[in-house]
Design an enzyme around this catalytic site. Structure first.
Site, PDB file in Angstrom:
ATOM      1  N   ASP A   3     -11.623 -11.129  -9.115  1.00  0.00           N
ATOM      2  CA  ASP A   3     -10.864 -10.470  -8.040  1.00  0.00           C
ATOM      3  C   ASP A   3     -11.602  -9.261  -7.463  1.00  0.00           C
ATOM      4  OD1 ASP A   3     -10.312  -9.389 -10.621  1.00  0.00           O
ATOM      5  OD2 ASP A   3      -8.554  -8.337  -9.848  1.00  0.00           O
ATOM      6  N   HIS A   4     -12.741  -8.936  -8.038  1.00  0.00           N
ATOM      7  CA  HIS A   4     -13.550  -7.830  -7.503  1.00  0.00           C
ATOM      8  C   HIS A   4     -14.874  -8.298  -6.906  1.00  0.00           C
ATOM      9  CE1 HIS A   4     -11.030  -4.499  -9.180  1.00  0.00           C
ATOM     10  NE2 HIS A   4     -10.577  -5.539  -9.850  1.00  0.00           N
TER      11      HIS A   4
ATOM     12  N   ASP B 126     -11.248  -1.222 -12.434  1.00  0.00           N
ATOM     13  CA  ASP B 126     -10.057  -1.263 -13.289  1.00  0.00           C
ATOM     14  C   ASP B 126     -10.372  -0.481 -14.558  1.00  0.00           C
ATOM     15  OD1 ASP B 126      -9.360  -3.128 -11.349  1.00  0.00           O
ATOM     16  OD2 ASP B 126      -9.286  -4.816 -12.722  1.00  0.00           O
TER      17      ASP B 126
ATOM     18  N   HIS C  71      -4.444  -1.604  -6.706  1.00  0.00           N
ATOM     19  CA  HIS C  71      -4.586  -2.667  -7.716  1.00  0.00           C
ATOM     20  C   HIS C  71      -3.216  -2.953  -8.346  1.00  0.00           C
ATOM     21  CE1 HIS C  71      -6.250  -4.986 -11.137  1.00  0.00           C
ATOM     22  NE2 HIS C  71      -7.224  -5.228 -10.300  1.00  0.00           N
TER      23      HIS C  71
ATOM     24  N   HIS D 221     -16.847  -4.236 -11.533  1.00  0.00           N
ATOM     25  CA  HIS D 221     -17.011  -5.104 -12.702  1.00  0.00           C
ATOM     26  C   HIS D 221     -16.916  -6.552 -12.250  1.00  0.00           C
ATOM     27  CE1 HIS D 221     -12.679  -4.789 -12.242  1.00  0.00           C
ATOM     28  NE2 HIS D 221     -12.457  -5.710 -13.145  1.00  0.00           N
TER      29      HIS D 221
END
Lengths: 304, 304
Positions: free
Chosen positions: B67-68, B213, B271, B63
């Protein structure tokens, strides 16, 4: 002596290496923190450095190549997660808003603080920031895209009080600031004590010039004349002079020639290409022209 | 045994720490490399890992939270500087093109290779990649924005040849592949040797599910039933269950409940929120529900 420190967080060229992050520095002037460039991993390097980085309110970007600004949006995001409330000012050349406003809009929705993007003129030196301690002005540079360096000039410092003289003449505390500012003292019975008996001259105001990325551009020498420290890019060695010119970069020798012509006190070379196994070659070539040269390294702190 | 490895390069949550980079992994299946998420500093972690990262041709983004994916454009830039020529495929939810095409256009002009952005459906599981060794399908997840995990299913492996039997029956080399594929052997004088005398059964095909997430979403259990390894986000401990739900994240207990219900062989939780000084609390809570749980750490490699 009031604080004037430069923290090198990254001094590699386009390709980061295990030993050198891309360009980023934090200048600490009397506990005000100014960030210069913001390469990838800025927040990681800031954490490692032990700098109180929540105090950074101004970030100055030299140009919009990724190795100078990829860390910006991640850092802005992290500030929000840490609950920042004070406005962050980002300064950089034309294009700054076009590139970063959409990213701010997408990745930083509902930010807990304001981010203000300011585009600066890269053609004429201009004072873009001023407070009680310092002025910051742009230094026009020449690279593949609009680029400027930044020149930090400390403001005149106050004289130091001679505590023994103040006591001897019985001067009240209320007058100390006037005397620091240069006033003589007139005693209650009319005796005039000249200021030079009450004070020691102020430390000379210091200055720092940050010049990266750029071709050899000697017309900056007048502006940066006599600075205490010049950080200048030195991407290549003499062996790759053609490559340097073609790519709008400098050799270490050219950086040293600028330092010499500008009569700076010290030169630090950085933005070192990752191709050099022995980076000492760059230092040697620069020192042959300007003796007071050092090579930047991630994690070091220079006190002016 | 053919290679099927998962390299954890980053397993922190939104805030990177000195010990945990943000989400990123490299899956190595028979020397084909697939990257999962691409947090800030991906190129730094890839260099540290000794992975031959120029072999990565596909990057799967779960997504579009920073942070990804903040490491994506810097990594693409660096590949160009390293002279890459093979096409890079980037997979991710709706919005991928809108966010990244302008950045590619600005920061990656004149790239030495093609970058293809592919938006994937995050509502229905779909096979989006297939080659001789593996299929990769999306796993619909639920987060603050369109999100999916990715499921790697190794294809059926070939049987192992029994060298002694091949020699005993004098079977020519040209027939080995047929026999690996399951054929019996008919000798020149008409004798039929059944395949099971010539081979040892193939190793079972392996599978890996990457789920981050997401909120607790038990309807994924059917799809990931029995996988060899499930990597599942476990941002919070039971103490912060409300926070987990509000922010569309999971607790470690919820991750373990998914593992249990899906009857996976092993669970790895990651995570992890940077708030936990003692991350052991997350592991303990998960293990109480699903014994075969480990906690992810940057730099580890899991061999399936």
């Amino acid at each position: 002596m009031e604080k004037f420190e430069i923290n090198i967080l990254g001094c590699g060229a386009a390709l980061p290496t295990p030993h050198r992050f891309c360009s980023m520095q934090v200048v600490n002037i009397r506990e005000k923190l100014f960030m210069l460039d913001c390469g990838e991993g800025a927040q990681i390097q800031l954490r490692r450095s032990k700098i109180k980085f929540s105090n950074i309110n101004n970030i100055f970007i030299t140009h919009l190549h990724g190795d100078h600004c990829f860390g910006l949006i991640p850092l802005i995001s992290t500030f929000a997660l840490l609950g920042r409330t004070s406005t962050m000012h980002i300064w950089g050349p034309r294009g700054l808003i076009k590139v970063f406003q959409p990213q701010l809009d997408f990745f930083c929705q509902g930010l807990s603080y304001k981010v203000e993007l300011h585009e600066v003129d890269t053609h004429t030196p201009q004072i873009i920031y001023e407070d009680r301690s310092v002025t910051i002005e742009t230094i026009p540079l020449k690279h593949k895209m609009p680029t400027c360096g930044y020149l930090f000039r400390e403001k005149e410092l106050q004289k130091h009080i001679r505590r023994d003289a103040i006591d001897a003449f019985g001067i009240p505390v209320s007058q100390i600031n006037n005397i620091k500012a240069g006033m003589d003292w007139t005693s209650p019975d009319g005796e005039i004590v000249p200021n030079h008996l009450l004070t020691i001259p102020a430390d000379p105001a210091r200055s720092y010039a940050y010049c990266t990325d750029t071709v050899y551009k000697p017309d900056i020498c007048k502006q940066i004349q006599g600075v205490d420290l010049l950080y200048h890019e030195a991407t290549f060695s003499n062996e790759h002079k053609v490559l340097a010119t073609t790519n709008y970069h400098c050799t270490a020798s050219e950086a040293a020639a600028i330092a010499k012509q500008a009569n700076v006190k010290k030169l630090m070379i950085g933005h070192v290409s990752s191709r050099y196994k022995d980076e000492g070659v760059l230092l040697r070539e620069a020192k042959a022209i300007f003796g007071e040269t050092t090579l930047a390294n991630d994690g070091i702190c220079i006190k002016l």
